[in-house]
Design an enzyme around this catalytic site. Structure first.
Site, short mmCIF file in Angstrom:
data_model
loop_
_atom_site.label_atom_id
_atom_site.label_comp_id
_atom_site.label_asym_id
_atom_site.label_seq_id
_atom_site.Cartn_x
_atom_site.Cartn_y
_atom_site.Cartn_z
N GLN A 492 0.85 -1.19 0.00
CA GLN A 492 0.00 0.00 0.00
C GLN A 492 0.89 1.24 0.00
OE1 GLN A 492 -2.28 1.28 3.53
NE2 GLN A 492 -4.14 1.21 2.28
N TYR A 574 -5.79 10.87 4.26
CA TYR A 574 -4.37 11.13 3.95
C TYR A 574 -4.28 12.02 2.71
CZ TYR A 574 -3.58 7.70 7.59
OH TYR A 574 -3.58 7.06 8.80
N ARG A 622 -7.50 2.06 -2.20
CA ARG A 622 -8.43 2.07 -1.07
C ARG A 622 -9.11 3.44 -1.02
NH1 ARG A 622 -7.77 -0.25 5.08
NH2 ARG A 622 -8.13 -2.17 3.91
N ARG A 716 -7.97 -6.59 12.17
CA ARG A 716 -7.74 -7.00 13.57
C ARG A 716 -7.87 -8.50 13.76
NH1 ARG A 716 -12.04 -3.12 15.80
NH2 ARG A 716 -12.85 -3.79 13.79
C1 LIG Z 1 -3.15 -1.47 13.97
C2 LIG Z 1 -3.87 -1.01 12.75
C3 LIG Z 1 -3.17 -0.33 11.75
C4 LIG Z 1 -3.81 0.09 10.58
N1 LIG Z 1 -3.10 0.66 9.57
C5 LIG Z 1 -3.68 0.87 8.35
C6 LIG Z 1 -2.92 1.22 7.21
O1 LIG Z 1 -1.71 1.30 7.26
N2 LIG Z 1 -3.56 1.46 6.04
C7 LIG Z 1 -4.92 1.35 5.94
O2 LIG Z 1 -5.48 1.59 4.86
N3 LIG Z 1 -5.66 0.97 7.00
C8 LIG Z 1 -5.08 0.72 8.18
N4 LIG Z 1 -5.83 0.27 9.25
C9 LIG Z 1 -7.25 0.00 9.03
C10 LIG Z 1 -7.43 -1.47 8.66
O3 LIG Z 1 -6.75 -1.80 7.49
C11 LIG Z 1 -8.91 -1.82 8.50
O4 LIG Z 1 -9.45 -1.06 7.45
C12 LIG Z 1 -9.70 -1.58 9.79
O5 LIG Z 1 -8.98 -2.03 10.93
C13 LIG Z 1 -11.06 -2.30 9.76
O6 LIG Z 1 -10.90 -3.68 9.59
P1 LIG Z 1 -11.09 -4.74 10.81
O7 LIG Z 1 -12.47 -4.51 11.35
O8 LIG Z 1 -10.94 -6.08 10.14
O9 LIG Z 1 -10.03 -4.49 11.83
C14 LIG Z 1 -5.19 -0.13 10.43
C15 LIG Z 1 -5.90 -0.79 11.45
C16 LIG Z 1 -5.25 -1.25 12.58
C17 LIG Z 1 -6.04 -2.01 13.63
#
Ligand SMILES: Cc1cc2nc3c(=O)[nH]c(=O)nc-3n(C[C@H](O)[C@H](O)[C@H](O)COP(=O)(O)O)c2cc1C
Ligand SMILES: Cc1cc2nc3c(=O)[nH]c(=O)nc-3n(C[C@H](O)[C@H](O)[C@H](O)COP(=O)(O)OP(=O)(O)OC[C@H]3O[C@@H](n4cnc5c(N)ncnc54)[C@H](O)[C@@H]3O)c2cc1C
Length: 753
Positions: A492, A574, A622, A716
């Protein structure tokens, strides 16, 4: 004890029965404005599960109700001259009038005082009563008169519906979807007694308008429906009973009780008729309230508070399911136009998220086997990979192709910042973080947001790809993934924009550094956190040239490192997202204003990267499909955004939401972002990934089989369980090959308890 019920519908009558049984000496009066035999509508429907609660509460009523039931197991879906049948659903229908008569008789038998043709206007005459039920239905006078105390919210939905009947006996719970010159009509039909069925007709506001029908002209409605559905009801008659066209109101209230009064049933909450739960909810309210009063008969306000606390979460959960179901019926045209009948049926059956691929498999294994075979066939065509037909794999274990990249399954590890790099260089943590998820079985693992320059980072711990050392470090991870798993690996690429120069997540998300901040840039000079964040500099054309060249350099480096796919980060506020949202882009030049202008720079980046990124490798982006804030990007605009990305040769959209502005008001919940992926997938006609609270394999299989997305992205869930995909395979009895060093696990049975 003195109790009054304003309203003699299911909730008022049933509570009176239960209360009289608990407190035989209580004086209970039900005031009902109608006569005992006046009833609006035809039949109501209950699921088998509901009936168990009623059996526990009052065996006599339960027996009388079940004695009047028409029971069936099948759902028929009539669609484009086909009828699909699904079985194992367990429903019962009965006449609403018969049910009210049963409740009235039981009340009379127990000594409840029933006063028909008596209208009540307010609560004042009941000041000295111990308890007053405002059980006065959807148009509750009490709720409106005491709106300041109850805080009601009424959301009148756009679709139009009319409650009719027919003397045709539908053989199953029947959905009919039929198109004519005015539009697409939906019928919800079910038998409720020998010789009669309920026939609810629903359509969009536009179809209703085109039909020329009038809200109150029952004769014209009956004639129109009779003609259109004559064949479906085998020439039987359409019947009316105050059959006026209405809009369904979703009703919620901030507070359910006030002094000695409590709102019940439709007066306090509604659930769309497509999940058939209004009467169930009303009667379960009665059971819960009776329980609460039994526990503290001497302190009614405390009983009412306990009742609301216990009941509200259950009601809200049903209302969430009902809303999802209602939205499906608001958007049926989309599914009707784009899905093949078998998938349309699956989408309909799983619409409220209460029935998943797994529990449908228990109810109706044949239907699920058919959809799995169909899905596997589609996947084989799409990917060019042979898939065993008997048995077909669960949808999540089918391959998916994007250009020359073929994923072994539909599970993606979402990008997740680790804030553990040094000067942009990743280390062993990242190797294990990504490597273990690849070994864990995901089809695609994504790097965290990886920045295109030093000043593009969110925090000093963010990963980068802008120096030679970065390429070597990433090469090591890519090599590990390719040599030790079947997973593909994607990067990404991003610039943090106005959310840059902040602390590591666990030291203070979005907080500027204590020292050593670097200058930040964005579409417009608007700080993310007012009074806290740095104010970004509005980008000049020169800045844009530099950012574009940085993206191109990073994409070239990503290719050198061996990545299979790259994803542009156009989401979460961003840098590139700050151009797309009108909330963060206030520019007056060619890069602000209309969506075409706001997309100009992100599309320029996409074009520039696409030019250097190998033709045989796919690209993703995204997006935030809604800003969850007024005046921001919304679902409708996200469809136009995706269409523009598609026109610029993007292969797949990764559909996220929000994080654009700090004052957003997101509505979280299971699969809360999937409807956006679903809409883009069908309306734009391009592949989508869904992310956000996707955590069970049941949900993954349901999403895929219903055509709501092509890939499921888990964040997560993967942090918690790097072997999530392997565990899902084990649970489904699907033989996922292990890497050679772990081959001894083939005959191993894991136990956790
Ligand atoms: C620790 C952490 C770091 C994340 N870093 C990014 C990232 O670098 N880029 C991004 O697009 N989303 C990032 N997210 C968002 C996740 O990719 C995802 O969209 C969001 O956690 C919802 O998905 P989930 O319900 O499966 O956790 C991050 C989420 C978490 C928990
Ligand atoms: C098209 C349609 C289909 C439906 N299908 C189903 C279904 O299949 N299954 C299901 O479970 N539910 C269904 N419902 C919902 C169901 O009808 C209601 O949820 C349920 O009846 C609610 O019960 P209640 O006691 O809260 O209110 P109601 O049944 O509306 O009863 C309220 C009573 O209060 C009386 N009243 C109102 N104001 C006053 C006043 N001021 N003084 C005295 N009396 C008053 C009214 O006359 C009425 O009898 C459907 C609803 C609709 C609109």
């Amino acid at each position: 004890m003195r109790i009054a019920s304003i309203g003699g519908g299911p909730s008022g009558l049933y509570f009176s029965i239960l209360a009289k049984k608990l407190f035989p000496k209580a004086q209970i009066t039900v005031y009902e404005r109608n006569k005992p035999d006046d009833t609006f509508g035809f039949g109501v429907v209950f699921s088998d599960a509901t009936m168990e609660n009623f059996a526990q509460a009052d065996r006599e009523t339960h027996q009388a109700i079940t004695g009047s039931f028409a029971h069936w197991d099948d759902i028929d879906i009539c669609f484009k001259d086909k009828t699909l049948k699904s079985t194992g659903h367990g429903f019962s229908g009965m006449s609403r009038q018969v049910m009210l008569n049963i409740l009235q008789d039981r009340c009379a038998q127990l000594g409840v005082d029933l006063r028909f043709q008596t209208e009540v206007k307010d609560l004042e005459q009941f000041n000295d009563y111990d308890l007053v039920l405002a059980a006065d239905g959807v148009n509750s006078v009490v709720r409106e008169k005491y709106a300041a105390q109850f805080g009601p919210h009424l959301d009148f939905r756009p679709n139009r519906f009319v409650w009719l009947g027919t003397d045709y006996e539908f053989p199953a719970f029947t959905f009919i979807f039929k198109e004519n010159e005015h539009g697409l009509w939906r019928v919800h039909g079910y038998r409720y007694m020998a010789g009669y069925s309920t026939f609810i007709l629903e359509c969009t506001a536009e179809t209703f308008k085109r039909s020329g029908l009038k809200v109150e002209d029952e004769e014209a409605t009956v004639a129109y429906v009779q003609e259109l559905f004559n064949d479906d009801i085998k020439g039987h008659k359409i019947l009316k009973n105050r059959s006026l066209w209405r809009q369904f109101p979703i009703i919620t209230c901030d507070k359910w009780h006030y002094r000695n009064a409590v709102l019940m049933g439709d007066a306090v909450h509604t659930a769309h008729f497509s999940i058939g739960s209004g009467t169930k909810l009303a009667m379960e309210d009665s059971i819960a309230l009776a329980e609460a009063v039994k526990r503290s008969p001497d302190d009614i306000p405390a009983a009412l508070a306990a009742y609301e606390a216990a009941r509200r979460p259950i009601v809200e959960s049903t209302q969430r399911a009902a809303r999802t179901s209602l939205e499906w019926f608001e958007q049926t045209e989309r599914y009707y136009d784009h899905l093949e009948p078998i998938q349309f049926g699956f989408s309909l059956l799983t619409r409220s998220l209460r029935i998943s691929h797994s529990n449908l498999k228990l109810r109706d294994p044949k239907y699920v086997a058919t959809i799995d075979s169909w899905f596997a066939g589609q996947a084989a065509n799409q990917s060019g990979v042979n898939i065993p037909a008997d048995p077909p794999p669960p949808p999540m274990f089918t391959p998916f192709r994007l250009r020359d990249m073929v994923l072994a399954n539909r599970i993606v590890m979402s990008p997740m910042c680790q804030y553990s790099a040094k000067d942009g260089t990743i280390n062993d943590w990242h190797l294990v973080h990504i490597g273990s998820r690849a070994v864990g079985g995901a089809g695609l693992v994504m790097t965290e947001m990886t920045d295109i320059s030093e000043e593009a980072r969110i925090t000093p711990g963010c990963a980068g790809i802008y120096q030679k050392e970065h390429v070597a470090a990433w090469q090591r991870v890519v090599r590990f993934v390719h040599e030790n798993s079947y997973a593909k690996i994607g990067m990404q690429l991003a610039h943090a924009g106005r959310k840059g120069s902040t602390k590591l997540a666990w030291q203070g998300v979005d907080r500027p550094l204590d020292s050593g901040n670097w200058p930040i840039i964005a579409a417009s000079p608007l700080p993310y956190l007012e009074g806290v964040s740095q104010i970004p500099r509005e980008m000049t054309r020169q800045d844009m040239d530099k950012v574009r060249d940085d993206f191109v350099r990073s994409a070239t480096m990503a290719e050198e490192a061996g990545f299979d796919v790259i994803e542009l980060h156009l989401a979460h506020g961003y840098l590139l997202a700050s151009f797309i949202s009108p909330l963060t882009n206030h520019r007056k030049d060619d890069y602000g204003g209309s969506l075409e202008n706001r997309m100009r720079f992100p599309l320029e980046i996409l074009d520039a990267v696409r030019r250097v990124w190998p033709k045989h490798k796919p690209m993703s982006a995204r997006i935030s499909a809604t800003d969850w804030a007024e005046g921001g990007v919304d679902a409708e605009e996200s469809v136009r955004i995706a269409a523009m990305l598609k026109a610029h040769d993007l292969d797949i959209v990764d559909v996220s939401t929000g994080q654009t502005v700090a004052y957003e008001k997101p509505v979280f919940g299971r699969l809360f972002q999937t409807p956006y992926a679903d809409r883009i997938r069908l309306e734009v006609g391009m592949p989508t990934m869904t992310v956000g609270a996707v955590s069970s394999y049941e949900d993954v299989n349901s999403i895929l089989a219903a055509g709501r997305a092509d890939l499921c992205v888990l964040a997560r869930a993967h942090l918690y369980d790097p072997y999530w995909t392997r565990h899902a395979a084990y649970e489904q009895g699907y033989p996922l090959p292990w890497p050679d060093p772990y081959a001894s696990l083939v005959r191993y049975t894991p136990r956790h308890k």
